[in-house]
Design a protein around this motif. Structure first.
Motif, PDB file in Angstrom:
ATOM      1  N   ALA A  17       0.816  -1.210   0.000  1.00  0.00           N
ATOM      2  CA  ALA A  17       0.000   0.000   0.000  1.00  0.00           C
ATOM      3  C   ALA A  17       0.847   1.255   0.000  1.00  0.00           C
ATOM      4  CB  ALA A  17      -0.917  -0.004   1.221  1.00  0.00           C
ATOM      5  N   MET A  18       0.314   2.310  -0.603  1.00  0.00           N
ATOM      6  CA  MET A  18       0.913   3.637  -0.532  1.00  0.00           C
ATOM      7  C   MET A  18       0.013   4.546   0.312  1.00  0.00           C
ATOM      8  SD  MET A  18       3.318   5.841  -1.339  1.00  0.00           S
ATOM      9  CE  MET A  18       4.239   5.163  -2.721  1.00  0.00           C
ATOM     10  N   GLY A  19      -1.264   4.639  -0.068  1.00  0.00           N
ATOM     11  CA  GLY A  19      -2.168   5.568   0.601  1.00  0.00           C
ATOM     12  C   GLY A  19      -2.358   5.280   2.069  1.00  0.00           C
ATOM     13  N   THR A  20      -2.644   4.011   2.418  1.00  0.00           N
ATOM     14  CA  THR A  20      -2.884   3.703   3.830  1.00  0.00           C
ATOM     15  C   THR A  20      -1.596   3.798   4.644  1.00  0.00           C
ATOM     16  OG1 THR A  20      -2.689   1.326   3.337  1.00  0.00           O
ATOM     17  CG2 THR A  20      -4.908   2.269   3.420  1.00  0.00           C
ATOM     18  N   LEU A  21      -0.452   3.602   3.991  1.00  0.00           N
ATOM     19  CA  LEU A  21       0.816   3.765   4.705  1.00  0.00           C
ATOM     20  C   LEU A  21       1.037   5.238   5.039  1.00  0.00           C
ATOM     21  CD1 LEU A  21       3.229   2.207   5.789  1.00  0.00           C
ATOM     22  CD2 LEU A  21       4.336   2.482   3.574  1.00  0.00           C
ATOM     23  N   LEU A  22       0.755   6.119   4.093  1.00  0.00           N
ATOM     24  CA  LEU A  22       0.851   7.555   4.360  1.00  0.00           C
ATOM     25  C   LEU A  22      -0.164   7.969   5.417  1.00  0.00           C
ATOM     26  CD1 LEU A  22       1.226   8.757   0.664  1.00  0.00           C
ATOM     27  CD2 LEU A  22       2.987   8.953   2.443  1.00  0.00           C
ATOM     28  N   GLY A  53      11.835  -6.748  -1.272  1.00  0.00           N
ATOM     29  CA  GLY A  53      11.820  -7.833  -2.250  1.00  0.00           C
ATOM     30  C   GLY A  53      10.869  -7.635  -3.406  1.00  0.00           C
ATOM     31  N   ALA A  54      10.250  -6.454  -3.530  1.00  0.00           N
ATOM     32  CA  ALA A  54       9.295  -6.226  -4.620  1.00  0.00           C
ATOM     33  C   ALA A  54       9.988  -6.216  -5.971  1.00  0.00           C
ATOM     34  CB  ALA A  54       8.550  -4.908  -4.395  1.00  0.00           C
ATOM     35  N   ASN A  55       9.393  -6.900  -6.927  1.00  0.00           N
ATOM     36  CA  ASN A  55       9.875  -6.872  -8.314  1.00  0.00           C
ATOM     37  C   ASN A  55       9.132  -5.844  -9.166  1.00  0.00           C
ATOM     38  OD1 ASN A  55       9.622 -10.275  -7.730  1.00  0.00           O
ATOM     39  ND2 ASN A  55      11.631  -9.326  -8.034  1.00  0.00           N
ATOM     40  N   ILE A  56       8.004  -5.374  -8.654  1.00  0.00           N
ATOM     41  CA  ILE A  56       7.181  -4.392  -9.376  1.00  0.00           C
ATOM     42  C   ILE A  56       6.855  -3.239  -8.437  1.00  0.00           C
ATOM     43  CG2 ILE A  56       5.018  -3.980 -10.628  1.00  0.00           C
ATOM     44  CD1 ILE A  56       4.871  -7.019 -11.119  1.00  0.00           C
ATOM     45  N   LEU A  57       7.190  -2.029  -8.845  1.00  0.00           N
ATOM     46  CA  LEU A  57       6.828  -0.841  -8.081  1.00  0.00           C
ATOM     47  C   LEU A  57       5.748  -0.080  -8.843  1.00  0.00           C
ATOM     48  CD1 LEU A  57      10.314   0.569  -6.955  1.00  0.00           C
ATOM     49  CD2 LEU A  57       8.790  -1.002  -5.726  1.00  0.00           C
ATOM     50  N   GLN A  58       4.692   0.288  -8.150  1.00  0.00           N
ATOM     51  CA  GLN A  58       3.607   1.054  -8.751  1.00  0.00           C
ATOM     52  C   GLN A  58       3.793   2.541  -8.460  1.00  0.00           C
ATOM     53  OE1 GLN A  58       0.353  -2.207  -7.256  1.00  0.00           O
ATOM     54  NE2 GLN A  58      -0.445  -0.248  -7.979  1.00  0.00           N
ATOM     55  N   SER A  59       3.549   3.343  -9.462  1.00  0.00           N
ATOM     56  CA  SER A  59       3.664   4.791  -9.262  1.00  0.00           C
ATOM     57  C   SER A  59       2.573   5.293  -8.318  1.00  0.00           C
ATOM     58  CB  SER A  59       3.549   5.518 -10.610  1.00  0.00           C
ATOM     59  OG  SER A  59       2.291   5.260 -11.208  1.00  0.00           O
ATOM     60  N   ASN A  60       2.866   6.367  -7.612  1.00  0.00           N
ATOM     61  CA  ASN A  60       1.903   6.978  -6.686  1.00  0.00           C
ATOM     62  C   ASN A  60       0.948   7.879  -7.480  1.00  0.00           C
ATOM     63  OD1 ASN A  60       0.686   7.928  -4.261  1.00  0.00           O
ATOM     64  ND2 ASN A  60       2.043   9.714  -4.276  1.00  0.00           N
ATOM     65  N   THR A  61       0.129   7.234  -8.314  1.00  0.00           N
ATOM     66  CA  THR A  61      -0.750   7.983  -9.219  1.00  0.00           C
ATOM     67  C   THR A  61      -2.166   7.415  -9.249  1.00  0.00           C
ATOM     68  OG1 THR A  61       0.067   6.589 -11.036  1.00  0.00           O
ATOM     69  CG2 THR A  61       1.111   8.752 -10.741  1.00  0.00           C
ATOM     70  N   ARG A 256      -0.283 -18.816  -4.409  1.00  0.00           N
ATOM     71  CA  ARG A 256       0.507 -19.462  -5.473  1.00  0.00           C
ATOM     72  C   ARG A 256      -0.192 -20.738  -5.927  1.00  0.00           C
ATOM     73  NH1 ARG A 256       3.553 -23.959  -5.076  1.00  0.00           N
ATOM     74  NH2 ARG A 256       5.024 -24.361  -6.815  1.00  0.00           N
ATOM     75  N   GLU A 257      -0.718 -21.516  -4.992  1.00  0.00           N
ATOM     76  CA  GLU A 257      -1.405 -22.757  -5.333  1.00  0.00           C
ATOM     77  C   GLU A 257      -2.648 -22.510  -6.188  1.00  0.00           C
ATOM     78  OE1 GLU A 257      -2.270 -24.564  -1.619  1.00  0.00           O
ATOM     79  OE2 GLU A 257      -0.169 -24.990  -1.133  1.00  0.00           O
ATOM     80  N   GLN A 258      -3.194 -21.289  -6.099  1.00  0.00           N
ATOM     81  CA  GLN A 258      -4.364 -20.923  -6.898  1.00  0.00           C
ATOM     82  C   GLN A 258      -3.970 -20.281  -8.226  1.00  0.00           C
ATOM     83  OE1 GLN A 258      -7.253 -22.075  -6.149  1.00  0.00           O
ATOM     84  NE2 GLN A 258      -6.378 -22.901  -4.247  1.00  0.00           N
ATOM     85  N   GLY A 259      -2.668 -20.263  -8.527  1.00  0.00           N
ATOM     86  CA  GLY A 259      -2.226 -19.823  -9.833  1.00  0.00           C
ATOM     87  C   GLY A 259      -1.694 -18.411  -9.910  1.00  0.00           C
ATOM     88  N   ALA A 260      -1.544 -17.729  -8.773  1.00  0.00           N
ATOM     89  CA  ALA A 260      -1.070 -16.348  -8.813  1.00  0.00           C
ATOM     90  C   ALA A 260       0.375 -16.285  -9.307  1.00  0.00           C
ATOM     91  CB  ALA A 260      -1.177 -15.720  -7.428  1.00  0.00           C
ATOM     92  N   ARG A 261       0.631 -15.400 -10.274  1.00  0.00           N
ATOM     93  CA  ARG A 261       1.988 -15.157 -10.776  1.00  0.00           C
ATOM     94  C   ARG A 261       2.552 -13.848 -10.218  1.00  0.00           C
ATOM     95  NH1 ARG A 261       3.820 -18.116 -15.465  1.00  0.00           N
ATOM     96  NH2 ARG A 261       2.598 -20.047 -15.433  1.00  0.00           N
ATOM     97  N   ILE A 262       1.666 -12.956  -9.780  1.00  0.00           N
ATOM     98  CA  ILE A 262       2.094 -11.720  -9.133  1.00  0.00           C
ATOM     99  C   ILE A 262       1.343 -11.626  -7.811  1.00  0.00           C
ATOM    100  CG2 ILE A 262       2.142  -9.201  -9.262  1.00  0.00           C
ATOM    101  CD1 ILE A 262       2.115  -9.436 -12.288  1.00  0.00           C
ATOM    102  N   ILE A 263       2.091 -11.454  -6.725  1.00  0.00           N
ATOM    103  CA  ILE A 263       1.472 -11.341  -5.401  1.00  0.00           C
ATOM    104  C   ILE A 263       2.020 -10.096  -4.719  1.00  0.00           C
ATOM    105  CG2 ILE A 263       1.100 -12.427  -3.150  1.00  0.00           C
ATOM    106  CD1 ILE A 263       1.601 -15.140  -4.498  1.00  0.00           C
ATOM    107  N   GLY A 264       1.138  -9.194  -4.408  1.00  0.00           N
ATOM    108  CA  GLY A 264       1.512  -7.972  -3.699  1.00  0.00           C
ATOM    109  C   GLY A 264       0.502  -7.696  -2.612  1.00  0.00           C
ATOM    110  N   GLY A 265       0.398  -6.438  -2.212  1.00  0.00           N
ATOM    111  CA  GLY A 265      -0.529  -6.087  -1.149  1.00  0.00           C
ATOM    112  C   GLY A 265      -1.265  -4.807  -1.460  1.00  0.00           C
ATOM    113  N   CYS A 266      -2.436  -4.671  -0.842  1.00  0.00           N
ATOM    114  CA  CYS A 266      -3.218  -3.448  -1.006  1.00  0.00           C
ATOM    115  C   CYS A 266      -3.377  -2.811   0.370  1.00  0.00           C
ATOM    116  CB  CYS A 266      -4.558  -3.760  -1.684  1.00  0.00           C
ATOM    117  SG  CYS A 266      -5.302  -2.338  -2.517  1.00  0.00           S
ATOM    118  N   CYS A 267      -4.543  -2.285   0.682  1.00  0.00           N
ATOM    119  CA  CYS A 267      -4.731  -1.460   1.883  1.00  0.00           C
ATOM    120  C   CYS A 267      -4.227  -2.147   3.157  1.00  0.00           C
ATOM    121  CB  CYS A 267      -6.202  -1.113   2.048  1.00  0.00           C
ATOM    122  SG  CYS A 267      -6.886  -0.142   0.696  1.00  0.00           S
ATOM    123  N   GLY A 268      -3.474  -1.404   3.922  1.00  0.00           N
ATOM    124  CA  GLY A 268      -2.987  -1.891   5.206  1.00  0.00           C
ATOM    125  C   GLY A 268      -1.679  -2.638   5.158  1.00  0.00           C
TER     126      GLY A 268
END
Length: 615
Positions: A17-22, A53-61, A256-268
């Motif tokens: 998360a970005m917003g909830t972290l701020l 360990g993130a391989n993908i960074l999302q812009s704060n947009t 991963r067992e359900q097929g996720a290839r990208i795993i990140g986090g959202c709020c909180g």
């Protein structure tokens, strides 16, 4: 690094998360504006996710579009904020992670707030700004409305060949808010060109795992999952997420067992959560096959016991009279029930019950409606305003109405609270009248707002409001057509006082197959007439009507007689053009609307007898 090659063979770690972290650090304003005012703070957060360990960074947009930035007076900074967001993430990534430009949804629960054309214009501006900074890909996230996501995904795919992640958000396990199953949503998004399809926000790991259990591996895309840390708690006026990072990490193994290839986090989620995901997954490879849990499909029961003809159907072929009788402002229902009985005996088809009209509290119309149905034997038409209930309350209210068998509804926006007895009270307006009409129609299909099955279909008949007292009636009719598209089956107008206006409404609406009930409210005095003419927005009484009421002076008998005579003249004109008549009782003087109802029935009877005699 090539994203498409990496995701073919590896599980990639998204950021959190970005917003909830701020927010947790005391910032509670426009997060995207920090790209300009405090770029170092945003870069520090990106760097923390990279180190985790993130391989993908999302812009704060996420919310850096015209309409969301306009709330802060920043609508002219769309390009600057988006370009800075990409460049900050690029700087933090140090060529060790992919940088994806983030574009969030524009629509909230009020779909009617923004048209698709408005969304397209806003999206293009944000998209073009980000593409100028050459991100490694785009992530479209937190889209509850599949129509909006499909629209912007097509726009993005037409403009760029960059990788695109398209994430929906669910209200309920496995379903989007319009009842579409997650698997169907994934298929549609993959066919439109998304490289990765996924879910983010609203739900935590547990419910996302359960949702994915019924979803096969997509044919045209890979799966991304960005759960919330947990359900939020509300502590000392602030939202708090308390899921521990270790649980989030162990959940990543199940994702991963359900097929996720990208795993990140959202709020909180925080860098600690992402680090736990990285440690749990280690060097594990993505799965290539999975066992699908059989989807439980709940049968939606159709109520075959409903044999009543709706007022809208009746008004297509025969005279139909509605009479509005406001529930009492004080406790005590005897006079009201007596009036309702008089109106019923006068031959009205339904008594309509306002929902705290003029923002003034009255006895609940659902209670009064139940009494009318049980004690008077009439089929009431219940008004519902958007003003007094949030989405939770509206859905509960609708379920209660269906349970009580009160199925004739009039959907209205509702007068703002500031004009009523409690001007400091909050006007809710979670939904617009268009949104609420759509929700009632969805109830008739057996689905709640969130897309969850209601178990059976409701049998609501949907009326909506029509205000002909406008400068450009063609624009008002255009709004009627939007309401019809949402599910409106008939219309009730505000009161009219001009014969010319009745003709104007007829000419403007005669192409519609949806019945229109013309509103007529008898005047009670010259003072009443002057108040309506001078203080009710949009309503102007003809000069001859005002003069006639003034000539009656202060004699209440003469004023009543003149008011009835004017109303009869209007009724005569309406009966020539419309089947539906909507009589509005002034000040609980039900004897006036009862007399007009009897007059209408008498005229129709005489005409029928005349036609029969000629035959």
């Amino acid at each position: 690094m090539d994203f498409r090659e990496e995701v073919k063979t590896s599980i990639l770690i998204g950021d959190g998360a970005m917003g909830t972290l701020l927010y947790s650090n005391g910032i509670d304003n426009c997060y995207e504006e920090l790209n300009i005012s405090e770029p170092e703070r945003i870069e520090t957060i990106h760097s923390a996710y990279l180190d985790a360990g993130a391989n993908i960074l999302q812009s704060n947009t996420y919310g850096a579009n015209y309409y969301k930035l306009k709330r802060y007076g920043l609508e002219d900074e769309v390009s600057t904020i988006n370009r800075k967001g990409i460049s900050i993430a690029r700087k933090a990534a140090k060529k060790k992670a992919f940088v994806f430009g983030t574009i969030g949804a524009s629509r909230s629960i009020r779909k009617s707030d923004l048209s698709l054309e408005e969304i397209k214009r806003s999206f293009r501006e944000q998209l073009y700004s980000q593409l100028m900074e050459q991100p490694d890909g785009l992530i479209l996230e937190t889209y509850y409305d599949i129509e909006e996501l499909e629209t912007v995904l097509q726009l993005a795919r037409n403009e760029t060949g960059l990788p695109i992640i398209a994430n929906v958000s669910m209200h309920e396990i496995g379903y989007l808010q319009n009842g579409i199953h997650l698997n169907e949503a994934f298929q549609r998004l993959g066919e439109l060109g998304a490289d990765v399809v996924g879910v983010n926000c609203r739900l935590g790991p547990h419910h996302m795992i359960r949702s994915l259990e019924e979803v096969p591996l997509p044919k045209h895309a890979y799966i991304a999952v960005y759960p919330n840390a947990s359900l939020p708690d509300y502590v000392d006026g602030r939202l708090v997420y308390e899921a521990v990072p270790d649980y989030f990490g162990s959940s990543a193994l199940k994702l991963r067992e359900q097929g996720a290839r990208i795993i990140g986090g959202c709020c909180g989620t925080t860098p600690k959560h992402i680090k736990a995901v990285k440690q749990a997954l280690g060097d594990l490879q993505p799965i290539k096959e999975k066992e699908i849990k059989a989807r439980h499909i709940e049968i939606i029961e159709i109520n075959d016991n409903d044999t009543t003809i709706g007022l809208h159907e009746k008004a297509k072929t025969e005279r139909t009279i509605l009479v509005e009788l406001d529930p009492p402002k004080k406790l005590g229902i005897e006079t009201f029930l007596a009036g309702a009985q008089v109106l019923h005996d006068a031959g009205v088809d339904s008594i309509t019950l306002a929902d705290n009209s003029l923002a003034t509290p009255r006895i609940s119309n659902i209670a009064v409606g139940t009494m009318l149905k049980n004690q008077v034997g009439t089929n009431p038409l219940i008004h519902i305003t958007c003003r007094d209930r949030n989405l939770i309350g509206l859905q509960s209210h609708l379920m209660g109405l269906q349970t009580l068998g009160l199925e004739e509804l009039l959907i209205v926006t509702g007068d703002p609270s500031k004009i009523g007895d409690f001007p400091g009270a909050t006007s809710v307006y979670d939904l617009s009248s268009l949104d609420l009409i759509s929700l009632v129609k969805q109830f008739n299909e057996g689905l709640s707002y969130s897309g969850q099955s209601l178990g059976k279909r409701s049998n609501f008949k949907i009326a909506a409001a029509f205000n002909p007292n406008v400068r450009y009636i063609h624009k008002a009719v255009q709004r009627l057509e939007k309401k019809i598209a949402c599910g409106a089956q008939s219309f009730l107008t505000q009161p009219v006082y001009s014969l010319d206006q009745i003709e104007e409404v007829y000419e403007a609406t005669k192409h519609l197959r949806t019945p229109v009930f013309i509103g007529i409210m008898p005047l009670t005095s010259s003072r009443n007439a002057e108040f309506i003419h001078n203080e009710i927005p949009g309503i102007k009484l003809p000069d001859d009507v005002r003069r006639a009421m003034a000539a009656a002076g202060s004699d209440p008998v003469k004023a009543r007689t003149e008011g009835i005579a004017i109303a009869r003249n209007l009724v005569d004109a309406v009966m020539e053009k419309f089947k539906g008549i909507y009589l509005i009782t002034p000040f609980l003087r039900y004897e006036m609307t009862a007399e007009l109802s009897q007059y209408i029935r008498k005229i129709d009877s005489e005409r029928f007898a005349e036609v029969t005699a000629h035959d």
